[in-house]
Design a protein around this motif. Structure first.
Motif, PDB file in Angstrom:
ATOM      1  N   GLY A 234      -7.374 -10.980   8.785  1.00 40.22           N
ATOM      2  CA  GLY A 234      -6.138 -10.432   8.086  1.00 40.22           C
ATOM      3  C   GLY A 234      -6.792  -9.016   7.590  1.00 40.22           C
ATOM      4  N   THR A 235      -5.709  -8.100   7.057  1.00 45.17           N
ATOM      5  CA  THR A 235      -6.143  -6.967   6.894  1.00 45.17           C
ATOM      6  C   THR A 235      -5.433  -6.585   5.326  1.00 45.17           C
ATOM      7  OG1 THR A 235      -6.632  -6.040   8.871  1.00 45.17           O
ATOM      8  CG2 THR A 235      -6.113  -4.336   7.078  1.00 45.17           C
ATOM      9  N   LEU A 236      -6.153  -6.217   4.264  1.00 51.98           N
ATOM     10  CA  LEU A 236      -5.551  -5.884   3.255  1.00 51.98           C
ATOM     11  C   LEU A 236      -5.557  -4.315   3.209  1.00 51.98           C
ATOM     12  CD1 LEU A 236      -4.631  -5.956   0.252  1.00 51.98           C
ATOM     13  CD2 LEU A 236      -6.940  -6.168  -0.552  1.00 51.98           C
ATOM     14  N   VAL A 237      -4.118  -3.520   3.188  1.00 56.36           N
ATOM     15  CA  VAL A 237      -4.191  -2.220   2.935  1.00 56.36           C
ATOM     16  C   VAL A 237      -3.758  -1.936   1.483  1.00 56.36           C
ATOM     17  CG1 VAL A 237      -3.158   0.002   3.790  1.00 56.36           C
ATOM     18  CG2 VAL A 237      -3.365  -2.182   5.312  1.00 56.36           C
ATOM     19  N   SER A 238      -4.647  -1.350   0.617  1.00 58.27           N
ATOM     20  CA  SER A 238      -4.393  -0.807  -0.709  1.00 58.27           C
ATOM     21  C   SER A 238      -4.068   0.761  -0.680  1.00 58.27           C
ATOM     22  CB  SER A 238      -5.723  -1.003  -1.524  1.00 58.27           C
ATOM     23  OG  SER A 238      -5.523  -0.432  -2.629  1.00 58.27           O
ATOM     24  N   TYR A 239      -3.004   0.955  -1.292  1.00 55.88           N
ATOM     25  CA  TYR A 239      -2.626   2.501  -1.159  1.00 55.88           C
ATOM     26  C   TYR A 239      -2.046   3.085  -2.491  1.00 55.88           C
ATOM     27  CZ  TYR A 239       2.339   0.763  -0.649  1.00 55.88           C
ATOM     28  OH  TYR A 239       3.614   0.221  -0.823  1.00 55.88           O
ATOM     29  N   GLY A 240      -2.605   2.528  -3.420  1.00 59.62           N
ATOM     30  CA  GLY A 240      -2.347   2.906  -4.847  1.00 59.62           C
ATOM     31  C   GLY A 240      -2.703   2.081  -6.174  1.00 59.62           C
ATOM     32  N   ASN A 266     -15.367  -5.964   2.162  1.00 59.16           N
ATOM     33  CA  ASN A 266     -15.601  -6.018   3.521  1.00 59.16           C
ATOM     34  C   ASN A 266     -16.975  -6.341   3.908  1.00 59.16           C
ATOM     35  OD1 ASN A 266     -13.260  -4.792   4.537  1.00 59.16           O
ATOM     36  ND2 ASN A 266     -13.700  -2.595   3.740  1.00 59.16           N
ATOM     37  N   ALA A 267     -18.137  -6.255   2.975  1.00 60.47           N
ATOM     38  CA  ALA A 267     -19.109  -6.869   3.300  1.00 60.47           C
ATOM     39  C   ALA A 267     -19.418  -8.424   3.265  1.00 60.47           C
ATOM     40  CB  ALA A 267     -20.227  -6.599   2.129  1.00 60.47           C
ATOM     41  N   LEU A 268     -18.115  -8.996   2.961  1.00 61.97           N
ATOM     42  CA  LEU A 268     -18.352 -10.742   3.040  1.00 61.97           C
ATOM     43  C   LEU A 268     -18.156 -10.910   4.469  1.00 61.97           C
ATOM     44  CD1 LEU A 268     -16.199 -11.295  -0.265  1.00 61.97           C
ATOM     45  CD2 LEU A 268     -18.701 -11.474  -0.115  1.00 61.97           C
ATOM     46  N   PRO A 269     -18.667 -11.906   4.884  1.00 56.74           N
ATOM     47  CA  PRO A 269     -18.752 -12.466   6.213  1.00 56.74           C
ATOM     48  C   PRO A 269     -17.573 -13.689   6.537  1.00 56.74           C
ATOM     49  CG  PRO A 269     -20.434 -13.903   4.970  1.00 56.74           C
ATOM     50  CD  PRO A 269     -19.909 -12.733   4.223  1.00 56.74           C
ATOM     51  N   ASN A 270     -16.353 -13.117   6.388  1.00 54.72           N
ATOM     52  CA  ASN A 270     -15.136 -14.002   6.501  1.00 54.72           C
ATOM     53  C   ASN A 270     -14.216 -13.313   7.322  1.00 54.72           C
ATOM     54  OD1 ASN A 270     -13.933 -11.962   4.906  1.00 54.72           O
ATOM     55  ND2 ASN A 270     -14.117 -13.037   3.092  1.00 54.72           N
ATOM     56  N   GLY A 271     -14.632 -12.167   7.849  1.00 60.03           N
ATOM     57  CA  GLY A 271     -13.561 -11.775   9.089  1.00 60.03           C
ATOM     58  C   GLY A 271     -12.376 -11.164   8.626  1.00 60.03           C
ATOM     59  N   ARG A 272     -12.384 -10.854   7.236  1.00 55.90           N
ATOM     60  CA  ARG A 272     -11.001 -10.160   6.916  1.00 55.90           C
ATOM     61  C   ARG A 272     -11.350  -8.866   6.393  1.00 55.90           C
ATOM     62  NH1 ARG A 272      -9.208 -14.219   1.991  1.00 55.90           N
ATOM     63  NH2 ARG A 272     -11.519 -14.173   1.750  1.00 55.90           N
ATOM     64  N   ASN A 273     -10.469  -7.996   6.400  1.00 51.54           N
ATOM     65  CA  ASN A 273     -10.826  -6.300   6.391  1.00 51.54           C
ATOM     66  C   ASN A 273     -10.009  -5.848   4.917  1.00 51.54           C
ATOM     67  OD1 ASN A 273     -12.155  -6.112   8.882  1.00 51.54           O
ATOM     68  ND2 ASN A 273     -10.297  -6.856   9.696  1.00 51.54           N
ATOM     69  N   ALA A 274     -10.398  -4.840   4.341  1.00 51.75           N
ATOM     70  CA  ALA A 274      -9.905  -4.160   3.376  1.00 51.75           C
ATOM     71  C   ALA A 274      -9.970  -2.668   3.597  1.00 51.75           C
ATOM     72  CB  ALA A 274     -10.581  -4.623   1.922  1.00 51.75           C
ATOM     73  N   HIS A 275      -8.891  -2.000   3.416  1.00 52.33           N
ATOM     74  CA  HIS A 275      -8.935  -0.450   3.418  1.00 52.33           C
ATOM     75  C   HIS A 275      -8.179   0.016   2.470  1.00 52.33           C
ATOM     76  CE1 HIS A 275     -10.007  -0.845   7.738  1.00 52.33           C
ATOM     77  NE2 HIS A 275      -9.324  -1.758   7.786  1.00 52.33           N
ATOM     78  N   PHE A 276      -8.772   1.060   1.822  1.00 44.46           N
ATOM     79  CA  PHE A 276      -8.036   1.848   0.960  1.00 44.46           C
ATOM     80  C   PHE A 276      -7.179   3.165   1.753  1.00 44.46           C
ATOM     81  CE2 PHE A 276      -7.205   5.393  -1.971  1.00 44.46           C
ATOM     82  CZ  PHE A 276      -6.461   5.082  -2.851  1.00 44.46           C
TER      83      PHE A 276
END
Length: 349
Positions: A234-240, A266-276
């Motif tokens: 999954g992907t976390l999209v932070s925008y504020g 993002n550096a964690l080896p769990n396959g999830r993603n985080a974006h600003f």
């Protein structure tokens, strides 16, 4: 040609906004004089008047993140090339600043045509909000039909558009909002969740295996819950960082801390993603690519509005000279949709 503008002179309350009249030069090569029909109030202006917006200009300046208007005059035709634009054409532009005026000079390359059947105020709700929502959903999270996503603040400007775009794409939406806005969120096609409840527990009830994406404009401590709600991949999209809006301190530092936290995850080896998500990312280095993608994305969003697939959500319309009241209302916590500012309310609707 004279232009009436709203000026933000320094850090202060909305009532410190000033009205200024100045002369505009004739449009030069590659420019257009645009008579503004509608601009809007976004979270950016709320942060700018506090001096907390990342990469904001020096005071004084004219706020206004985006606008919709009609081309009144074009610069030398040989310099405008094959823009396809003409005097009398309604257009939209993402400006970052400068939109709170009745006339502006803009580069023709930054103008996006608005369908003839879409009003200025309707289109205005989808310039910043539509571009942001479309890009986060399709370019960043890459959500697909059948996915489940969480949209925090699903009743707000970006949130309401994002929810509609997701539903139009066959994506299930869990939308957080205050108790009084639950019905509005449900009307958008989302599963409403009161943000004062135990949100992680409620989301887990609806999506036991986690969600494909979370769109979080709040930041603060709650960003950790958003991260934990993700399914594998999954992907976390932070925008504020709305949670820190009223806190003292440097807004740039707040953003940098948030970005650092996302990078650590993002550096964690769990396959999830985080974006600003930064709407302006890439413009400085890849200006033409940025313009081409913005035009493509807004054309898609405007087309969905024209066809009735999504609806414009206008909370209130304020005259340009009442910009302070518009900003104060936008910060009231009662808004559903977009607060619009227009020199002539009648022509914009």
């Amino acid at each position: 040609m004279q232009a009436t503008e709203i000026v933000l002179p320094a850090v202060g309350e909305p009532e410190t906004l000033e009205i200024r009249v100045r002369e505009l030069p004739a449009p030069g090569p590659g420019q257009a004089l645009v008579r503004v029909e509608a601009s809007g109030v976004s979270f950016a202006e709320q942060q700018m008047r506090r001096g907390k917006y990342y990469d904001m200009p020096a005071f004084p300046f004219v706020p206004g993140y985006d606008l919709v208007g009609v081309i009144e005059e074009l610069g030398p035709s040989e310099a405008n090339g094959d823009s396809g634009l003409a005097v009398g054409r309604r257009v939209a532009a993402l400006t970052k600043t400068g939109g709170w005026a009745d006339r502006v000079l803009l580069d023709t390359a930054d103008l996006v045509p608005v369908p003839d059947t879409v009003s200025a105020a309707e289109a205005e709700t989808l310039v910043t909000n539509g571009a942001t929502a479309w890009r986060m959903l399709h370019r960043t999270a890459k959500a697909r039909a059948g996915d489940t996503v969480v949209v925090h603040g699903a009743n707000g400007g970006v949130g309401s558009v994002l929810t509609q775009l997701a539903r139009a794409g066959g994506i299930r939406v869990i939308g957080t909002a205050s108790a009084r806005n639950q019905q509005a969120v449900a009307a958008l096609g989302a599963h409403p969740v009161d943000y004062r409840d135990d949100v992680p527990a409620r989301v887990r009830e609806l999506a036991p295996e986690g969600v494909a994406a979370v769109f979080d404009h709040v930041g603060g401590k709650g960003i950790e819950d958003s991260w934990r709600l993700l399914a594998p991949g999954g992907t976390l999209v932070s925008y504020g960082s709305a949670a820190t809006r009223d806190q003292s301190g440097n807004g740039t530092i707040t953003v940098l801390r948030l970005v650092a936290r996302l990078a650590l995850w993002n550096a964690l080896p769990n396959g999830r993603n985080a974006h600003f998500f930064n709407l302006w990312a890439g413009k400085a280095r890849h200006r033409q690519k940025f313009r081409d993608e913005l035009r493509e994305d807004l054309t898609q969003v405007f087309g969905l509005l024209r066809d009735g697939t999504i609806q414009a959500s206008i909370d209130r319309v304020f005259p340009l000279r009442e910009a302070a009241a518009a900003l104060r209302h936008a910060e009231s916590g009662t808004v559903v949709g977009k607060v619009v500012i227009t020199p002539d309310a009648a022509s914009a609707l």
